[in-house]
Design an enzyme around this catalytic site. Structure first.
Site, mmCIF file in Angstrom:
data_model
loop_
_atom_site.group_PDB
_atom_site.id
_atom_site.type_symbol
_atom_site.label_atom_id
_atom_site.label_comp_id
_atom_site.label_asym_id
_atom_site.label_seq_id
_atom_site.Cartn_x
_atom_site.Cartn_y
_atom_site.Cartn_z
ATOM 1 N N GLY A 16 0.834 -1.209 0.000
ATOM 2 C CA GLY A 16 0.000 0.000 0.000
ATOM 3 C C GLY A 16 0.863 1.252 0.000
ATOM 4 N N ALA A 17 1.954 1.195 -0.783
ATOM 5 C CA ALA A 17 2.935 2.291 -0.754
ATOM 6 C C ALA A 17 2.657 3.366 -1.797
ATOM 7 C CB ALA A 17 4.344 1.722 -0.945
ATOM 8 N N SER A 18 1.496 3.282 -2.457
ATOM 9 C CA SER A 18 1.231 4.264 -3.519
ATOM 10 C C SER A 18 0.659 5.572 -2.977
ATOM 11 C CB SER A 18 0.271 3.666 -4.558
ATOM 12 O OG SER A 18 -0.932 3.266 -3.944
ATOM 13 N N ASN A 94 0.759 -2.763 5.177
ATOM 14 C CA ASN A 94 0.021 -1.512 5.359
ATOM 15 C C ASN A 94 -1.225 -1.350 4.489
ATOM 16 O OD1 ASN A 94 -0.048 1.587 5.867
ATOM 17 N ND2 ASN A 94 0.298 1.448 3.656
ATOM 18 N N SER A 146 -5.084 -0.397 13.567
ATOM 19 C CA SER A 146 -5.745 0.897 13.780
ATOM 20 C C SER A 146 -6.236 0.936 15.222
ATOM 21 C CB SER A 146 -6.948 1.016 12.849
ATOM 22 O OG SER A 146 -7.754 2.126 13.209
ATOM 23 N N TYR A 159 -14.549 -2.581 9.049
ATOM 24 C CA TYR A 159 -13.176 -2.074 9.185
ATOM 25 C C TYR A 159 -12.628 -2.390 10.580
ATOM 26 C CZ TYR A 159 -9.303 1.320 9.207
ATOM 27 O OH TYR A 159 -8.068 1.923 9.293
ATOM 28 N N LYS A 163 -9.508 -4.891 11.671
ATOM 29 C CA LYS A 163 -8.304 -4.401 12.363
ATOM 30 C C LYS A 163 -8.135 -5.091 13.723
ATOM 31 C CE LYS A 163 -6.876 -1.480 9.206
ATOM 32 N NZ LYS A 163 -5.630 -1.706 8.464
ATOM 33 N N ILE A 192 -4.998 9.904 11.274
ATOM 34 C CA ILE A 192 -3.832 10.429 10.548
ATOM 35 C C ILE A 192 -4.328 11.015 9.229
ATOM 36 C CG2 ILE A 192 -1.574 9.865 9.564
ATOM 37 C CD1 ILE A 192 -1.674 9.321 12.592
HETATM 38 P P1 NAI Z 1 -4.575 5.282 1.800
HETATM 39 O O1 NAI Z 1 -5.907 4.997 1.195
HETATM 40 O O2 NAI Z 1 -3.822 6.476 1.334
HETATM 41 O O3 NAI Z 1 -3.599 4.027 1.626
HETATM 42 C C1 NAI Z 1 -4.028 2.706 1.529
HETATM 43 C C2 NAI Z 1 -3.099 1.974 0.619
HETATM 44 O O4 NAI Z 1 -3.519 0.605 0.505
HETATM 45 C C3 NAI Z 1 -3.083 2.559 -0.788
HETATM 46 O O5 NAI Z 1 -1.766 2.580 -1.281
HETATM 47 C C4 NAI Z 1 -3.915 1.556 -1.554
HETATM 48 O O6 NAI Z 1 -3.593 1.515 -2.920
HETATM 49 C C5 NAI Z 1 -3.521 0.271 -0.850
HETATM 50 N N1 NAI Z 1 -4.428 -0.826 -1.148
HETATM 51 C C6 NAI Z 1 -5.771 -0.893 -1.012
HETATM 52 N N2 NAI Z 1 -6.234 -2.046 -1.481
HETATM 53 C C7 NAI Z 1 -5.164 -2.748 -1.914
HETATM 54 C C8 NAI Z 1 -4.989 -4.019 -2.518
HETATM 55 N N3 NAI Z 1 -6.029 -4.836 -2.800
HETATM 56 N N4 NAI Z 1 -3.733 -4.429 -2.820
HETATM 57 C C9 NAI Z 1 -2.673 -3.633 -2.573
HETATM 58 N N5 NAI Z 1 -2.768 -2.420 -2.026
HETATM 59 C C10 NAI Z 1 -4.011 -1.988 -1.703
HETATM 60 O O7 NAI Z 1 -4.818 5.335 3.357
HETATM 61 P P2 NAI Z 1 -3.808 5.438 4.601
HETATM 62 O O8 NAI Z 1 -4.487 6.307 5.557
HETATM 63 O O9 NAI Z 1 -2.452 5.737 4.170
HETATM 64 O O10 NAI Z 1 -3.889 3.936 5.154
HETATM 65 C C11 NAI Z 1 -2.774 3.063 5.272
HETATM 66 C C12 NAI Z 1 -3.070 2.038 6.338
HETATM 67 O O11 NAI Z 1 -3.175 2.714 7.585
HETATM 68 C C13 NAI Z 1 -4.384 1.284 6.120
HETATM 69 O O12 NAI Z 1 -4.218 -0.077 6.464
HETATM 70 C C14 NAI Z 1 -5.310 1.971 7.104
HETATM 71 O O13 NAI Z 1 -6.355 1.124 7.503
HETATM 72 C C15 NAI Z 1 -4.363 2.306 8.237
HETATM 73 N N6 NAI Z 1 -4.832 3.355 9.121
HETATM 74 C C16 NAI Z 1 -5.025 4.636 8.674
HETATM 75 C C17 NAI Z 1 -5.474 5.600 9.550
HETATM 76 C C18 NAI Z 1 -5.693 7.021 9.147
HETATM 77 O O14 NAI Z 1 -6.244 7.792 9.938
HETATM 78 N N7 NAI Z 1 -5.273 7.444 7.975
HETATM 79 C C19 NAI Z 1 -5.771 5.282 10.960
HETATM 80 C C20 NAI Z 1 -5.515 3.924 11.312
HETATM 81 C C21 NAI Z 1 -5.070 2.994 10.417
#
Ligand code: NAI
Length: 255
Positions: A16-18, A94, A146, A159, A163, A192
């Site tokens: 999920g590094a995009s 991630n 989370s 969700y 988690k 975040i």
């Molecule tokens: P985001 O939506 O920017 O990043 C999520 C990433 O996961 C993206 O790169 C997306 O392309 C990737 N992804 C989704 N489905 C996928 C799949 N089938 N295969 C490969 N990659 C996939 O969101 P964020 O906020 O950066 O989230 C990252 C992690 O942090 C997630 O697991 C999220 O649940 C967790 N998180 C985020 C919080 C926040 O407040 N932003 C709070 C707690 C946890």
């Protein structure tokens, strides 16, 4: 101090590094001299992130990965190993998605997709990494869970359940893998500010979230740096099986 938290030369794979937290962490590790693999579905985004990281003097590679397609995982890890000469030392597990809806309104297709990504996907990616780390005799897996996996919150049934499952999976993995040199911990971010967070905020009926964060601010991806470096590096060498909240104190409060 910097050596203790050092990740120079470490081979780090981030799913999920995009975007969001994953992309930020790719920058963090690359800037500290790690060899980084950026994995996600959107390969063009990854390629441009890799170009940026390399321009800044970092070592990075892009790998296409859909965590709902476990039949491709071996090839993903093989590609990483072919490039960096040995297996992943740190996995930042991630990838994740979210649906913000009442429990009774969540549609079956959404529930299935969410669990396929956040729990089954994370489980099987971690398993692939753990098998390889176990053979190598060391490694650190950071499951990005989370605070929603630690406390109940409305509109997040699938969700939050995914988690919570990931947090508990972390404990079992830690227990089974500790003697093989593999540490497994869950990072539990609070609010975040990323795209996912913006989607969450847009759907929220109750606007009192900020008041329930004792530090009275939302976090930025950079607020996770210290915790991630601790869990990834030798500084965390005796830490396994924890679920570490990084949330401005939000989980302390009951209202
Ligand atoms: P985001 O939506 O920017 O990043 C999520 C990433 O996961 C993206 O790169 C997306 O392309 C990737 N992804 C989704 N489905 C996928 C799949 N089938 N295969 C490969 N990659 C996939 O969101 P964020 O906020 O950066 O989230 C990252 C992690 O942090 C997630 O697991 C999220 O649940 C967790 N998180 C985020 C919080 C926040 O407040 N932003 C709070 C707690 C946890």
């Amino acid at each position: 101090m910097s050596e203790l938290f050092g990740v120079e030369g470490k081979r780090v794979l981030i799913t999920g590094a995009s975007s969001g937290i994953g992309l930020h962490l790719a920058h963090l590790f690359a800037a500290r001299g790690a060899k980084v693999g950026l994995a996600a579905r959107r390969i063009e985004r990854l390629e441009s992130a890799v170009a940026e990281l390399r321009d800044a003097g970092g070592e990075a590679m892009a790998i296409a990965l859909d965590v709902t397609r476990p039949e491709t995982f071996a090839a993903v890890f093989d590609a990483f190993e072919a490039r960096y000469g040995a297996t992943v030392e740190v996995l930042v597990n991630n990838s994740g998605i979210i649906y913000i809806k009442r429990f009774i309104d969540q549609e079956r297709a959404e529930v299935e997709r969410l669990f396929d990504t956040n729990l089954k996907g994370a489980f099987l990616v971690a398993q692939e990494a753990a098998r390889r780390m176990r053979s190598a005799g060391s490694g650190s897996i950071i499951n990005v869970a989370s605070t929603a996996g630690l406390r109940a919150g409305g509109l997040l049934a699938s969700y939050a359940a995914s988690k919570a499952g990931l947090v508990h999976l972390t404990r079992v993995m830690a227990l089974e893998l500790a003697a093989r040199g593999v540490r497994v911990n869950a990072l539990c971010p609070g609010n975040i500010e990323t795209d996912m967070h913006a989607a969450f905020r847009a759907e929220q009926i109750d606007d009192g979230v900020l008041k329930r964060i004792p530090m009275r601010r939302f976090g930025q991806p950079g607020d996770l740096d210290g915790a991630v470096l601790l869990l990834a590096s030798d500084a965390g060498r005796y830490i396994t099986g924890v679920a570490l909240p990084v949330d401005g104190g939000q989980t302390l409060s009951w209202m």
